[in-house]
Motif scaffolding. Structure first.
Motif, mmCIF file in Angstrom:
data_model
loop_
_atom_site.group_PDB
_atom_site.id
_atom_site.type_symbol
_atom_site.label_atom_id
_atom_site.label_comp_id
_atom_site.label_asym_id
_atom_site.label_seq_id
_atom_site.Cartn_x
_atom_site.Cartn_y
_atom_site.Cartn_z
ATOM 1 N N ASP A 177 37.988 34.228 29.265
ATOM 2 C CA ASP A 177 37.406 33.032 29.056
ATOM 3 C C ASP A 177 37.556 32.030 30.229
ATOM 4 N N MET A 178 38.610 32.136 31.104
ATOM 5 C CA MET A 178 39.093 31.433 31.981
ATOM 6 C C MET A 178 38.184 31.799 33.502
ATOM 7 N N LEU A 179 38.179 32.993 33.461
ATOM 8 C CA LEU A 179 37.257 33.442 34.650
ATOM 9 C C LEU A 179 35.652 33.174 34.553
ATOM 10 N N ALA A 180 35.330 33.262 33.183
ATOM 11 C CA ALA A 180 33.899 33.222 32.838
ATOM 12 C C ALA A 180 33.552 31.849 33.274
ATOM 13 N N GLY A 181 34.507 30.881 33.001
ATOM 14 C CA GLY A 181 34.532 29.458 33.306
ATOM 15 C C GLY A 181 34.362 29.305 34.645
#
Lengths: 428, 428
Positions: B421-425
């Protein structure tokens, strides 16, 4: 003063004496290894009722069992039973990784249910408390993190995993690095996400001196976590993993200067032909800090059997210098283990540790020697006594009975019976 | 002509083509290894319906599962099921070691129940027939022994264990040698007892040329049995074991001269730090004959878990050059395995073999790579598909359910979910 500081001053502590006696080794030799930081002793100054355990050079390879609630499954009674079953089947230490329910209460209950050293990962609690408040994990403040650490130290936890190697630098590197599985360390990920979100340095890295101060006060062994460990065979030994390892090596040296005991955590998922090299590299990078491996598992395609994939990797790691094996249960990669999974996991890890210990300690080899003698005499009562899982022994003997004095595999075609009779005849 | 003779003449047989295709290797390279005797092909000329399998240099490490009735437990239906379950979970070959019931009938039934190569130990039948007639095993005549061998060859058995290294000389040496466990090889013991009783030479050793003649006729692979293998860790690598090994090495060379395919059987019970040396020595002593190990198990004090003690030893043996792993089940040392024990034994041995094969064959590594990718995406359907035991996968997922898209270990604290989720963000 910590065990490390005492050892440096030449003092053989009560804990060293206790451990030396139990391991059947020389207390002075143990002291020297503790003084060099090659061996650590788990004994928080507040954990009065614990039987201290040593991990590292010159002592037996040890086994740790992770237990604890999760957010999906909170059953404190089951966790107590897991702790007891783990110790019964040979776990030398327990880690309480609870993330569901009243964490303070659960931790204290587990610590009083067993007398082995207990480890934790304090940041789990900081993260869980965020979710409990309806917040996001990344919203935790530096104070939240430190509060969790200090609480665990004060509660008498003997060793804690701190993902101090998940630095801003390595997280930046991660963004540019292709991996099959990004990150699988929970604590490491909380910190990586926090770093990514705030653009700040890992508080434990930034204020490592403060961490050392706290650890020194309670003589907690810092278990430097490998947040960037591979989460699948393809990622083993990649740049991220090794960059973090060398950071941990630097931090080991700083801890030793501060009189704080440390060990280093290792993988994870590693191809079988890479394990020896990884262990050697870890020993070089960390100046022979005790090396605590999670498995490593040697293949990814056998979910349901990772106690076995880990026993293979753990045995090879231990043979090549790893000091401490974290068990893996059959439930790994599938769900939270139940009590039976814990039993299976502990036994598999214990097999790996014992297989190596028996090559180093006469007393351990003797157990196998006595079993061999009992088998050579078809003495089943003695074999039962010498078995590491007596319930299982009886279970299979009952399910698959024989009408003979041998077993139902060979019956009266038993090789041992036949050759014994024959040689006895020869001797007449 | 045997596969070995064909290979020497430069002929790539249909069997070699089939195997090369299946293994994804070059057929000409396979032919060269077969010609040198470094690789054997299981394919009795009469076993028309078998899918041939190769064991040795340049091909995958294989797994064998022993099944068969005993004098205590005769349940032919269960044995058929064992054979099928073994193949389902990845056994490359089956040995029918039946010693109870109508042995001829059982052997034929098992051979028709599966399409993998089948091995046997013919002398078991000779011994069993003595007992069935109310006689002692040692009363068997040389003719009885040869009749059993010839019968199995004619029935299409692809490889047979012959304890040709249990010579009069080594049996004499045994009488003067102290061991924790005398002899644990059934077939070896029948011959040792026979030699001790009659004062005659082992018929298979004495008339080895006749054995070669028979083996050549049917192209049966002779599996030279290690009758003197250690039956406990204390006996590993002793004079008896190694004396027999060098005898087998001589006999390998004679077999090759006669155009007969051979492999050599190995231990057994071996301390973990001795396995690499034992495998290397076996390769030297036998001029790189395919090496077929039974385990080896790395500790004796875990009855009920010898599938795990053997998986550790087998993986290390394979990593160091062993070619063929005979599984060990959880029932080993306790009784005749049941169907579930067979499943557990095959999976454990398969883990050991696959852990090594994935370091040598890209196609095997790819399975782990795909699993790692599926895990990195929390794609549970794909993880299920890629699992080697799908029933077990579902079982644990069901028993330990989660309310999240992760698993009940971490739930919404899942590292993979969080970092994805974080890297996608970040990428947005």
């Amino acid at each position: 003063m910590t065990q490390l500081e005492e050892a440096r001053k030449g003092v053989v502590t009560e804990e060293m004496k206790f451990i030396a006696e139990r391991e059947g080794i020389d207390a002075e030799k143990l002291r020297r290894n503790v003084a060099k930081g090659y061996t650590v002793i788990f004994r928080n100054v507040r954990h009065d009722w614990v039987k201290p355990v040593a991990v590292g050079a010159g002592v037996r390879v040890k086994v740790n069992a992770n237990i604890g609630t999760s957010r999906d499954i909170v059953d404190v009674k089951a966790e107590i039973e897991k702790a007891k079953v783990a110790v019964k089947y040979g776990a030398d230490t327990i880690m309480d990784l609870s993330t569901g329910g009243d964490l303070d209460e659960i931790r204290k209950t587990i610590m009083h249910a067993v007398d082995v050293p207990v480890g934790t990962v304090p940041i789990y609690q900081a993260a869980e408390e965020m979710l409990a408040k309806g917040k996001a994990i990344i919203e935790m403040s530096e104070e939240d993190m430190w509060r969790a650490v200090e609480k665990h130290f004060k509660d008498g936890v003997d060793y804690t995993t701190i993902h101090v190697g998940v630095t801003k630098e390595v997280v930046e590197k991660m963004k540019r690095t292709k991996r099959a599985v990004g990150m699988v360390s929970r604590g490491g990920t909380f910190l990586a996400a926090w770093i990514l979100h705030w653009g700040e340095e890992n508080p434990f890295y930034k204020d490592y001196d403060y961490l050392l101060e706290l650890a020194r006060e309670y003589d907690v062994v810092l278990s430097l976590g490998d947040g960037l460990r591979p989460g699948g065979l393809p990622d083993a030994g990649d740049e991220l993993q090794i960059a973090e390892l060398y950071t941990l090596g630097r931090l080991v040296r700083r801890a030793r200067e501060a009189g704080v005991q440390t060990m280093v955590e290792g993988p994870g998922h590693v191809p079988i032909d890479q394990i020896a090299a990884q262990v050697k590299l870890a020993k070089v990078a960390t100046d022979n800090a005790p090396f605590y491996v999670l498995g490593p598992i040697v293949t990814d395609i056998f979910p349901g059997y990772d106690h076995i994939t880990a026993a293979i990797g753990g045995a090879i790691a231990a043979l090549n210098g790893a000091d401490f094996l974290c068990y893996v249960t059959p439930a790994e990669h599938l769900g939270l283990p139940d009590v039976e999974h814990v039993r299976q996991g502990v036994i598999a890890a214990k097999i790996a540790a014992h297989a190596v210990n028996l090559t180093r300690f006469e007393a351990d080899f003797k157990k196998d020697y006595l079993m061999a003698l009992a088998r050579g005499k078809l003495n089943w009562a003695r074999q039962f006594e010498l078995s590491m899982d007596k319930e299982r022994f009886v279970e299979i003997r009952k399910e698959r009975p024989t009408k003979t004095e041998a077993c139902s595999m060979c019956g009266d075609l038993c090789a041992i019976k036949l050759i014994n009779d024959m040689l006895a005849g020869e001797r007449k």
